[in-house]
Design an enzyme around this catalytic site. Structure first.
Site, PDB file in Angstrom:
ATOM      1  N   ARG A   8     -11.720   9.105  -5.163  1.00  0.00           N
ATOM      2  CA  ARG A   8     -11.342   8.064  -4.181  1.00  0.00           C
ATOM      3  C   ARG A   8     -11.067   6.726  -4.865  1.00  0.00           C
ATOM      4  NH1 ARG A   8     -13.610   6.804   1.903  1.00  0.00           N
ATOM      5  NH2 ARG A   8     -12.198   5.030   2.242  1.00  0.00           N
ATOM      6  N   HIS A  40      -7.571  -7.963  -6.138  1.00  0.00           N
ATOM      7  CA  HIS A  40      -8.797  -8.579  -5.626  1.00  0.00           C
ATOM      8  C   HIS A  40      -9.091  -9.892  -6.340  1.00  0.00           C
ATOM      9  CE1 HIS A  40     -10.373  -4.583  -3.760  1.00  0.00           C
ATOM     10  NE2 HIS A  40      -9.573  -5.247  -2.945  1.00  0.00           N
ATOM     11  N   GLU A  45       0.840  -1.213   0.000  1.00  0.00           N
ATOM     12  CA  GLU A  45       0.000   0.000   0.000  1.00  0.00           C
ATOM     13  C   GLU A  45       0.874   1.262   0.000  1.00  0.00           C
ATOM     14  OE1 GLU A  45      -3.192   0.240  -0.477  1.00  0.00           O
ATOM     15  OE2 GLU A  45      -3.954  -1.770  -0.030  1.00  0.00           O
TER      16      GLU A  45
HETATM   17  N1  GLY Z   1      -8.582   1.349   0.440  1.00  0.00           N
HETATM   18  C1  GLY Z   1      -9.162   2.250  -0.484  1.00  0.00           C
HETATM   19  C2  GLY Z   1     -10.085   3.237   0.158  1.00  0.00           C
HETATM   20  O1  GLY Z   1     -10.175   3.315   1.365  1.00  0.00           O
HETATM   21  O2  GLY Z   1     -10.757   3.965  -0.534  1.00  0.00           O
END
Ligand code: GLY
Length: 354
Positions: free
Chosen positions: A228, A239, A183
């Site tokens: 986002r 995924h 991440e």
């Molecule tokens: N992990 C991506 C988000 O929180 O939008």
């Protein structure tokens, strides 16, 4: 201690990052309590209790500790039902407080329980892994898995505070470091030019910088109507790989989330290159950032490109087509309606079978 505000209009809160941040939990809970009989339920894992991270935290309110098993299989509706019934047994009402104390699995499950118990109660996350600190615990996305896929049932439900305790990272196993670094690589790549500077920061500043990057995106688009979605860079293939693991049981690839994200990031670069969106030096930059975080991004051998493409069509971002977050001349953006033939061929170039 770093304090990073998440300035959401309806529910602003602060993220504290630093050595021993967990010791702020008691004062925060007491500040949120409506009276001296407010109860607290702390959802955690046995490994956190065994490591002693909870035993030296002074809560100062009546509380129960509820443990859930470790491992992705525990991120289920069954676990949520069991926890909700335990909250009823503990006499928890709407004004009481929940705490998710652990890694991303714990904070996701606890956040989802908080979102639905009595139609929503307040919660605080104490993030104890790098993955939870830089991503999972920030921004109010809560969810559990279905056998058909990751995070398919969930809710947006913001915490009242998040504590990222870098002291708890001192006992983090090597695989969990890789998981969080996947991440961190995502944030470095999302920064574009200058992304590598994130890698040169010390740990506490690096966590704070990732939190600040995420907070800025979340404040601009809390419900993922636009920008986002970029935080899912590398996640479409990740995924799919994780879904293969959920379905495979004993035959699982055994990938951690961040390891799968690292593979997904390199794949996103290779696909963007195959689509003529980026040049070789930017693909190299992806490899260099992953390498700088001790991640290689190689696709495990023996995976079928056609099966991966089928799984990626099910991704939450995909509106019944193939959608990816891809780099390009305008920076990283959402790209819909990709031709499955090109996606399959990029996967094959990374070593997948047809
Ligand atoms: N992990 C991506 C988000 O929180 O939008």
């Amino acid at each position: 201690m770093l304090t990073i505000p998440v300035m959401l209009d309806a529910s602003p809160y602060e993220v504290l990052v630093g050595h021993g941040a967990r010791h702020h939990l008691g004062p925060i809970l007491r500040g949120l309590s409506t009276n001296s009989s407010t109860k607290v339920a702390i959802i955690t894992e046995a490994a956190i209790v065994a490591a002693g991270w909870l035993s030296d935290v002074e809560i100062g309110l009546e509380h129960v500790v509820l443990t859930i098993p470790g491992g992705e299989a525990a991120k289920s509706l069954e676990t949520v039902e069991h926890l909700c019934r335990q909250l009823v047994d503990a006499g928890m009402s709407r004004g009481d407080l929940l705490v998710g104390f652990g890694g991303g699995l714990v904070t996701d499950v606890a956040g989802f329980v908080a979102a639905i118990y009595h139609r929503g109660i307040r919660y605080v996350s104490v993030a104890t892994t790098l993955l939870a600190q830089v991503d999972a615990a920030i921004g109010g996305k809560t969810a559990v898995n279905l056998p058909e896929g990751k995070n398919l049932v969930g809710a947006f439900w913001q915490p009242s505070a998040v504590l990222c305790d870098t002291e708890t990272l001192t006992t983090l196993p090597p695989r969990e470091w890789s998981c969080g670094r996947g991440e961190v690589a995502k944030y470095a790549l999302l920064r574009g030019e200058g992304g590598r500077e994130l890698l040169d920061l010390d740990l506490h500043e690096q966590v704070g910088a990732c939190v600040a990057d995420k907070a800025m995106v979340v404040v601009g688009d809390e419900r993922e109507q636009g920008r986002r979605a970029l935080l899912n860079y590398g996640h479409t293939l990740a995924h799919a790989l994780e879904t293969i693991d959920l379905e495979a049981g004993e035959q699982a690839l055994g990938l951690r989330h961040g390891e799968a994200v690292a593979i997904g990031l390199l794949f996103a670069a290779e696909l963007a290159f195959d689509l003529g969106r980026i040049e070789e030096p930017r693909v190299h930059e992806h490899r260099a950032i992953l390498g700088g975080l001790d991640l290689d991004g190689h696709l495990p051998s023996g995976l079928s490109a056609s099966h991966l493409v089928d799984l990626m069509r099910r991704d939450k971002k995909a509106d019944h087509d193939l959608t990816f977050i891809l780099d390009g001349p305008n920076g990283i953006e959402v790209v819909n309606g990709l031709d499955p033939t090109i996606v399959r061929s990029s996967l094959e170039r990374m070593g997948a079978t047809p």
